[in-house]
Scaffold this motif. Structure first.
Motif, PDB file in Angstrom:
ATOM      1  N   ARG A   1       0.603   6.655   0.558  1.00 40.31           N
ATOM      2  CA  ARG A   1       0.930   7.376   1.785  1.00 40.31           C
ATOM      3  C   ARG A   1       1.223   8.869   1.607  1.00 40.31           C
ATOM      4  O   ARG A   1       0.943   9.666   2.507  1.00 40.31           O
TER       5      ARG A   1
ATOM      6  N   ALA B   1      -4.427   4.161   3.271  1.00 38.59           N
ATOM      7  CA  ALA B   1      -3.679   2.909   3.322  1.00 38.59           C
ATOM      8  C   ALA B   1      -4.527   1.811   3.963  1.00 38.59           C
ATOM      9  O   ALA B   1      -4.561   0.668   3.484  1.00 38.59           O
TER      10      ALA B   1
ATOM     11  N   GLU C   1       4.953  -3.429   3.700  1.00 36.10           N
ATOM     12  CA  GLU C   1       5.162  -1.985   3.725  1.00 36.10           C
ATOM     13  C   GLU C   1       6.617  -1.682   3.380  1.00 36.10           C
ATOM     14  O   GLU C   1       7.525  -1.950   4.167  1.00 36.10           O
TER      15      GLU C   1
ATOM     16  N   PRO D   1       0.804  -1.232   0.000  1.00 37.34           N
ATOM     17  CA  PRO D   1       0.000   0.000   0.000  1.00 37.34           C
ATOM     18  C   PRO D   1       0.836   1.281   0.000  1.00 37.34           C
ATOM     19  O   PRO D   1       0.297   2.379   0.116  1.00 37.34           O
ATOM     20  N   THR D   2       2.141   1.175  -0.143  1.00 38.91           N
ATOM     21  CA  THR D   2       3.067   2.289   0.080  1.00 38.91           C
ATOM     22  C   THR D   2       2.752   3.520  -0.759  1.00 38.91           C
ATOM     23  O   THR D   2       2.898   4.659  -0.288  1.00 38.91           O
TER      24      THR D   2
END
Length: 228
Positions: free
Chosen positions: A40, A49, A73, A36-37
């Motif tokens: 951010r 996220a 992550e 999901p980086t």
């Protein structure tokens, strides 16, 4: 490595069938790691996220019925012993690379060490959504827009903008999408004229399947190919 580069995720039965074909087995028998980086850097990135992980954001990805689903992550990996995360990556059937900020994602794919690992993952499927797909190509169509969300004194902002170049084409996602700031097809074509590789402009019902260098467009929607 096998890739499924999507604009909006696994949005229809054709894209899902392509994913199953790349996996070589049903999704319900496959293990995935979600990255999901990229989301951010945006305002509200922490909540976004979580929504990506929990399947509450529109791109269908995490909620497809995986046998198991973990979260990888990238920003944490440089401080972790490689023996703690590399085996888990090697055992995954799919890496689900979420959308968001292309430049930030590309930076952390390299900084984390995952980019160096990807070419050796012969049995793993790289599934990209939007920025996650662009990051696999050699050119970033969002490069100018991406500057807005980075600290100017940060390392990621000062380094060259370099997606990974896992494929020899690039793409422009979200063609004709109405709930995002519109990018006219003519603007996509103009951008494509400035890069030396083919560019696929595609809507959220379209994906590109790459198997051993063979490229196939999977679509129940609209797409255009601009040759250099």
């Amino acid at each position: 490595m096998r890739l499924l580069l999507t604009s909006g995720g696994v949005t229809n039965s054709s894209i899902e069938a392509a994913l199953v074909d790349l996996l070589g087995k049903p999704i319900a028998e496959s293990n995935a790691l979600l990255i999901p980086t990229a989301i951010r850097p945006f305002p509200g990135g922490a909540a976004l996220a979580w929504k990506t992980i929990s399947g509450q954001l529109p791109p269908p990805l995490s909620e497809l019925g995986w046998k198991s689903l973990g979260v990888l992550e990238l920003t944490a990996l440089p401080t972790i012993d490689v023996d703690s995360w590399v085996p888990e990556v090697r055992e995954a059937d799919a890496l689900l690379v979420g959308g968001g900020h292309v430049r930030y994602l590309s930076y952390w794919l390299r900084k984390s060490g995952l980019a160096n690992l990807l070419p050796s993952l012969c049995g793993t499927v790289y599934v990209g959504v939007s920025a996650g797909s662009i990051a696999a190509t050699p050119y970033n169509c969002d490069a100018e827009w991406n500057h807005r969300f980075l600290r100017s004194d940060s390392e990621v902002a000062q380094e060259p903008d370099r997606p990974l170049g896992l494929v020899d084409f690039t793409l422009y996602p979200h063609l004709y999408r109405t709930d995002m700031p519109p990018t006219p097809l003519s603007e996509m074509q103009e951008w494509a004229s400035g890069v030396p590789v083919p560019t696929y402009a595609m809507d959220d019902e379209t994906a590109i399947k790459v198997t051993d260098g063979d490229v196939e467009v999977i679509s129940e929607g609209d797409w255009e190919l601009f040759n250099p």
